[in-house]
Design a protein around this motif. Sequence first.
Motif, PDB file in Angstrom:
ATOM      1  N   UNK A  70     -20.334   4.958   5.862  1.00 54.91           N
ATOM      2  CA  UNK A  70     -19.501   4.855   4.665  1.00 54.91           C
ATOM      3  C   UNK A  70     -18.044   5.121   5.026  1.00 54.91           C
ATOM      4  N   UNK A  71     -17.787   6.119   5.829  1.00 52.77           N
ATOM      5  CA  UNK A  71     -16.418   6.434   6.265  1.00 52.77           C
ATOM      6  C   UNK A  71     -15.789   5.251   7.002  1.00 52.77           C
ATOM      7  N   UNK A  72     -16.587   4.565   7.829  1.00 50.51           N
ATOM      8  CA  UNK A  72     -16.040   3.416   8.579  1.00 50.51           C
ATOM      9  C   UNK A  72     -15.603   2.293   7.645  1.00 50.51           C
ATOM     10  N   UNK A  84     -14.276   7.897  -5.306  1.00 46.99           N
ATOM     11  CA  UNK A  84     -14.388   9.113  -6.129  1.00 46.99           C
ATOM     12  C   UNK A  84     -15.788   9.239  -6.728  1.00 46.99           C
ATOM     13  N   UNK A  85     -16.372   8.112  -7.125  1.00 45.10           N
ATOM     14  CA  UNK A  85     -17.707   8.126  -7.718  1.00 45.10           C
ATOM     15  C   UNK A  85     -18.751   8.626  -6.715  1.00 45.10           C
ATOM     16  N   UNK A  86     -18.719   8.103  -5.507  1.00 50.86           N
ATOM     17  CA  UNK A  86     -19.663   8.561  -4.477  1.00 50.86           C
ATOM     18  C   UNK A  86     -19.543  10.074  -4.317  1.00 50.86           C
ATOM     19  N   UNK A  87     -18.306  10.562  -4.227  1.00 52.30           N
ATOM     20  CA  UNK A  87     -18.074  11.994  -4.018  1.00 52.30           C
ATOM     21  C   UNK A  87     -18.499  12.830  -5.218  1.00 52.30           C
ATOM     22  N   UNK A  88     -18.106  12.404  -6.395  1.00 50.19           N
ATOM     23  CA  UNK A  88     -18.379  13.196  -7.604  1.00 50.19           C
ATOM     24  C   UNK A  88     -19.866  13.224  -7.939  1.00 50.19           C
ATOM     25  N   UNK A  89     -20.539  12.099  -7.778  1.00 48.15           N
ATOM     26  CA  UNK A  89     -21.984  12.066  -8.041  1.00 48.15           C
ATOM     27  C   UNK A  89     -22.725  12.954  -7.045  1.00 48.15           C
ATOM     28  N   UNK A  90     -22.348  12.860  -5.773  1.00 47.70           N
ATOM     29  CA  UNK A  90     -23.001  13.690  -4.757  1.00 47.70           C
ATOM     30  C   UNK A  90     -22.873  15.169  -5.128  1.00 47.70           C
ATOM     31  N   UNK A 132      -9.164  13.055 -10.996  1.00 52.10           N
ATOM     32  CA  UNK A 132      -9.805  13.780  -9.893  1.00 52.10           C
ATOM     33  C   UNK A 132      -8.958  13.727  -8.628  1.00 52.10           C
ATOM     34  N   UNK A 133      -8.368  12.585  -8.385  1.00 59.81           N
ATOM     35  CA  UNK A 133      -7.532  12.376  -7.199  1.00 59.81           C
ATOM     36  C   UNK A 133      -6.898  11.006  -7.327  1.00 59.81           C
ATOM     37  N   UNK A 134      -5.630  10.917  -7.011  1.00 63.40           N
ATOM     38  CA  UNK A 134      -4.937   9.642  -7.108  1.00 63.40           C
ATOM     39  C   UNK A 134      -4.133   9.413  -5.830  1.00 63.40           C
ATOM     40  N   UNK A 135      -4.185   8.207  -5.340  1.00 59.93           N
ATOM     41  CA  UNK A 135      -3.516   7.862  -4.086  1.00 59.93           C
ATOM     42  C   UNK A 135      -4.496   7.966  -2.932  1.00 59.93           C
ATOM     43  N   UNK A 176     -12.916  13.051  -1.528  1.00 59.39           N
ATOM     44  CA  UNK A 176     -14.175  12.537  -0.992  1.00 59.39           C
ATOM     45  C   UNK A 176     -14.734  13.493   0.062  1.00 59.39           C
ATOM     46  N   UNK A 177     -13.908  13.901   0.973  1.00 59.48           N
ATOM     47  CA  UNK A 177     -14.370  14.744   2.085  1.00 59.48           C
ATOM     48  C   UNK A 177     -14.628  16.184   1.645  1.00 59.48           C
ATOM     49  N   UNK A 178     -13.793  16.703   0.769  1.00 58.90           N
ATOM     50  CA  UNK A 178     -13.993  18.080   0.299  1.00 58.90           C
ATOM     51  C   UNK A 178     -15.268  18.217  -0.537  1.00 58.90           C
TER      52      UNK A 178
END
Length: 170
Positions: free
Chosen positions: A20-22, A48-54, A76-79, A87-89
């Motif tokens: 996913x990161x790649x 953001x969705x992948x991160x927030x749902x996880x 949640x995060x912009x830019x 995503x990473x946090x």
Amino acid sequence: MEISNIPSFLDYYSKIRQRTERVIASIPTDHYNWTYHKGKFTFADQIRHIAAIERYLYAETVLGRPAAYTGCGKELADGPEQVLAFFRERHQESLAIFSSLSDEDLQQKIQTPGGGQITCWKWLRALVEHEIHHRAHLYTYLSILGVPTPPIFGLTSEQVQEQSARISNT
């Protein structure tokens, strides 16, 4: 695939996340807010969705708490840099929660947001499927834009065909 222990799940999930990161790294930073149709997820929304749902759905529910997912908007995060940091946090927070589970916890039933019961390991498998589903959206978006993407398993389908042709001709 049954998930029978936490270390093997974490190892498997780290490989999914690397893929996913790649693909995320392929997104042009000036296209983070691009979408193929008004009202549909942008690249940034997908990330953001992948991160927030996880973090706020899967990680909360494996702890026996209700889902806390409230969306994936710019608040949640912009830019690009902030979206990637979010995503990473959230992923690191989720990994800490998943790492705290015991192998026995994987066999316990948990409550889903829809009110159903599911075995924890099956819920974690659904987490992986969810990420792969949204990663496919990222690949599709990039394809629409004509942006080259990394192959999922090291070779493109064209490279596999070329190799197969060389092997069958020898």
